[in-house]
Every structure is written in C-alpha cells, then in structure tokens.
Design an enzyme around this catalytic site. Structure first.
Site, PDB file in Angstrom:
ATOM      1  N   TYR A  24      68.680  42.374  80.351  1.00 58.00           N
ATOM      2  CA  TYR A  24      69.001  41.650  81.585  1.00 58.00           C
ATOM      3  C   TYR A  24      68.116  42.162  82.725  1.00 58.00           C
ATOM      4  O   TYR A  24      67.926  43.367  82.854  1.00 58.00           O
ATOM      5  CB  TYR A  24      70.454  41.894  82.013  1.00 58.00           C
ATOM      6  CG  TYR A  24      71.514  41.343  81.098  1.00 58.00           C
ATOM      7  CD1 TYR A  24      71.246  40.323  80.200  1.00 58.00           C
ATOM      8  CD2 TYR A  24      72.801  41.863  81.142  1.00 58.00           C
ATOM      9  CE1 TYR A  24      72.217  39.831  79.369  1.00 58.00           C
ATOM     10  CE2 TYR A  24      73.796  41.374  80.304  1.00 58.00           C
ATOM     11  CZ  TYR A  24      73.498  40.367  79.415  1.00 58.00           C
ATOM     12  OH  TYR A  24      74.467  39.881  78.596  1.00 58.00           O
ATOM     13  N   GLU A  67      96.943  41.496  89.728  1.00 59.82           N
ATOM     14  CA  GLU A  67      96.685  40.069  89.989  1.00 59.82           C
ATOM     15  C   GLU A  67      96.767  39.715  91.476  1.00 59.82           C
ATOM     16  O   GLU A  67      96.473  38.583  91.860  1.00 59.82           O
ATOM     17  CB  GLU A  67      97.684  39.226  89.176  1.00 59.82           C
ATOM     18  CG  GLU A  67      97.431  39.351  87.666  1.00 59.82           C
ATOM     19  CD  GLU A  67      98.594  38.887  86.811  1.00 59.82           C
ATOM     20  OE1 GLU A  67      99.759  38.943  87.305  1.00 59.82           O
ATOM     21  OE2 GLU A  67      98.375  38.482  85.657  1.00 59.82           O
ATOM     22  N   ASP A  88      88.767  36.969  82.012  1.00 58.29           N
ATOM     23  CA  ASP A  88      89.903  36.035  82.062  1.00 58.29           C
ATOM     24  C   ASP A  88      90.282  35.725  83.516  1.00 58.29           C
ATOM     25  O   ASP A  88      90.597  34.577  83.860  1.00 58.29           O
ATOM     26  CB  ASP A  88      91.122  36.601  81.302  1.00 58.29           C
ATOM     27  CG  ASP A  88      91.457  38.041  81.705  1.00 58.29           C
ATOM     28  OD1 ASP A  88      90.574  38.753  82.220  1.00 58.29           O
ATOM     29  OD2 ASP A  88      92.618  38.458  81.497  1.00 58.29           O
TER      30      ASP A  88
END
Ligand SMILES: [Zn+2]
Ligand SMILES: [Zn+2]
Length: 430
Positions: free
Chosen positions: A333, A409, A135
């Site tokens: 991967y 954040e 996100d």
C-alpha cells in the site's frame, strides 16, 4: 432594478442559512437513526466475512441503497458496492468510503452479538471476526446514505457511497490486486472531486477525532532477501561462503538506514526483518538463507531512498563475503496522504462537529490503509473516530486485530455527522 436588491439579499441569506440548516437536519437525522445503525453493526459483527467474500454484507448494503432510490452498482472489484446519490442542485462529486471485510481472528469478547463463524485460512482452522471494526464503518456509511437520501433535494452535488472489499488483503497467491486498488481499477474514482473516510479506533475515546495533514499513515512494502553462499562442513568454514554470517551482517547493516540515511527530523521510517530461515543442523553451513521483513515509509522520495539503501547494503555486504544477495521489495500500500489543502479547508469543520477540545492532531502512524489508493486519484481526508469507552486506559484496552477488540458504539453518531458535515462543507466551498 428596484426589485433586484431585496431578491439578492434574500438569496444570500437563504444560502447562508442553508448550510447551517442542513447541518442541523444532519444532527437530528443522525440521532434518530442511531439505534438502527447499532442494529446494523451488530448484525454485520455477528456475520463477518473475509476479504473478497463479503457477499452477505454487500447484498444488505446494495438492498439498502436501492431502497433509498439510489443508482447502485454491485460486484465492483469482486464484492464492492457503489451507490450514487445525485443532489437536487449542481455541484461537485464527493465520495465516502467504508471497508467491509473481517479478519481470521477467533473472537473472545462476551458481547451478545459475538461472532462464532469459523473458516479455514492459509491451511489452518480459525474463527472469523470483525477485529478491525470495519462492521462499524459499513453501518455508519449506511446511516449517512439514509440521511443524505432524505435530504437529496438540498444537496449541492453528488455523493458516491463506496463500500469496498478486502482492505486487509486476501490470502491467495493468484490474486494480484485487492481492496481499494481494484475498486480504483474498476473506475470508482472517475469524476470524484474529493473523498472522505474514517477508521474507528479502540484506543481513542468516544467523542474524539484524530487526524493529520500530509502523510498520516505509512506505505507498506514486503521485503525478501535471499543470500546465496557455498555449502560446507561446519567444521571447515574456510571452505564455505557462509550465508548465515553474511545475513547477520546484512541485518545489522540495514539498521543504519534509519540512523544514517533517513532524515528522521522530517518523518519516521521502519525496516524490520521478521523471519530468517537457513540451515538444517549444527554442523552444516547451508547454501542459502532467506530473510523476510516489512518496510514502512511516509512519502515517495523517502520510500525510494529506503528501497535503494536496502538493495545496496544487502548486495554489497554479500559481495564483500563472496556471496550474492537477491533483494525483492513488493509494494503493498502507498502512504495515506491527507491532501494538505483539503485538510486545512476542513479543519474548522472537524472542530465544529466534534468540538475543538475533541479534535486531536495525530502523530504519524506506521500502520497502513488502502484508502491511500483513492487519495492518488483525488484529494482525500482520512480520520480516526474514537471507539474507546470514556475513562478507559488506552494502554490497557485491546488493540485492533486482536480477539478481545471491543468498540464503544457511542461514537457512531459523531462518525456519521463528521462524514456528512465534511461532504456539505466541500459542496459549499466548491
Ligand atoms: Zn485492520
Ligand atoms: Zn481497518
């Protein structure tokens, strides 16, 4: 001729100033949109979507890129979005990448934007959570897109914004490719000269950046070994070809790959057997045993060696017992390899943007990232951005993929600046 010299000098000083002017513009603009980026991130956090199902996220991204006047491609590789921003001046194409998917994890944090989304995954009811922090990647890249769109005329080249689905994979036996691999198959790397990407990290302090040149994250392969013997009464083992004893020897034998075959002074490797299934009761020697595990390597040669030794050890030990081992290794991967030349050309920029003391040269990481697929098409650099509150203990905080993952954040501005600076620097150098 008389006039040529002052014009040339003027152009040179304009170019020299240009680069630092652009960087200060990036500094101002990233600071001014910090609140907006945090808002976007919280919205995505509250509405997480699993791999290949990121339709809400993709729509918000596509609408945003369109509102900035970009050429936008949607539904690339299922739900992927690509925005193309052509700068005002000629130059290379730089791709920037974010992944959009969440995980089947039930969130336990007490943030006000906590996810309460639930779904069914692999037959079980579960919550859905941005437990890897993707996100934050989407929000930061939307921020960079806004900053660059406003500086479009000054850009010496093209920026391609890649928002991909399903970095974490998808749970469906019918799906053969996903995430970055299917974006590459969809042609997103055509014409790209370099690619940059970041991953936020809950155990690295806000304000810091970690990177590594060359193989930085492992290749991941799924391992399956089926040992076939002969069933018999548990009281008469001489009548059997015992796949349980044989499997035990194979598990032990596999450990010698790392201690005796891999040159551990060059790079690490991992062979883990995570599950063994065989037998139903105490007095029956079963016919078969199935073992599954994971293999982590750094580089194609090492991967080839480890795969070869797994097959030889399993097959020959089985043969010595009169049993048969069938080895299947599925490549998931490749190794995430930061192009050494590109990385060395960008090291000064990382230090410039974060401050020399905040740039950490990382150890190799045995986790994997599908960013590796882009790096097979063009030189790429993938780095980690600090998301741990200052002063916290990295051994105490929740790691990625857990219900308690918490990300500070305060590092988003640095994340946006770093992606932008790397892009400007590459454009300047090419
Ligand atoms: Zn993850
Ligand atoms: Zn991730």
């Amino acid at each position: 001729m008389k006039k040529a010299i002052p014009i040339l000098l003027c152009m040179m000083s304009h170019l020299a100033l240009g680069q630092s002017d652009l960087k200060s513009t990036v500094d101002e603009k990233t600071s001014s949109i910090e609140d907006q980026v945090i808002e976007w991130r919280r919205d995505f956090h509250q509405h997480p979507e699993l791999g290949n199902q990121e339709t809400r996220t993709a729509k918000i991204v596509a609408d945003h890129l369109r509102s900035l006047g970009m050429e936008v491609q949607e539904e690339v590789a299922v739900t992927g979005v690509v925005g193309i921003l052509k700068g005002g001046q000629p130059g290379p194409t730089v791709a920037l990448r974010a992944d959009m998917d969440a995980l089947p994890v039930t969130e336990r944090t007490d943030v006000p934007f906590k996810s309460t989304v639930r779904t069914e995954y692999n037959g079980q009811e579960t919550g859905v959570m941005h437990a890897c922090g993707h996100d934050t990647h989407v929000a930061m890249l939307m921020g960079v897109a806004k900053v660059f769109a406003e500086m479009k005329d000054e850009l010496k080249g093209t920026v391609k914004f890649i928002f991909q689905p399903a970095e974490e994979g998808v749970f469906s036996p019918d799906v053969e490719t996903w995430g970055a691999k299917q974006m590459v198959e969809g042609g997103v790397m055509e014409g790209v000269d370099a690619i940059f990407g970041l991953h936020i990290n809950s155990q690295t302090e806000v304000g810091k950046i970690r990177y590594r040149s060359g193989p930085a994250m492992a290749a991941v392969d799924n391992l399956k070994i089926l040992v076939k013997g002969r069933q018999a009464h548990g009281a008469a083992p001489w009548a059997s070809v015992d796949p349980i004893v044989t499997s035990a020897q194979i598990v032990t034998g596999l450990q010698t790959i790392l201690s005796r075959n891999v040159n551990i002074t060059e790079s690490p490797a991992v062979v883990t057997i995570g599950a063994i299934k065989g037998g139903v009761r105490q007095n029956i020697i079963p016919e078969e045993v199935e073992m599954i595990g994971t293999v982590r390597t750094f580089g194609d040669d090492q991967q080839e060696l480890v795969h070869k030794r797994i097959a030889e050890i399993a097959e020959k030990i089985a043969e010595s017992a009169g049993a048969k081992a069938e080895v299947t290794i599925e490549k998931i991967y490749p190794s995430t390899v930061n192009d050494p030349d590109l990385t060395s050309r960008m090291e000064a920029t990382l230090k410039e943007v974060a401050g020399e003391e905040n740039v950490i040269y990382s150890d190799p990481i045995t986790g994997a990232e599908d960013f590796s697929y882009y790096q097979r098409e063009a030189p790429g650099l993938f780095f980690f951005l600090g998301g741990m509150p200052k002063g916290a203990d990295p051994t105490e905080v929740a790691s990625h993929h857990t219900p308690d993952l918490y990300l500070d954040e305060g590092g988003f501005v640095l994340g946006m600046r770093t992606l932008a600076y790397l892009t400007l620097e590459f454009m300047e150098q090419n």
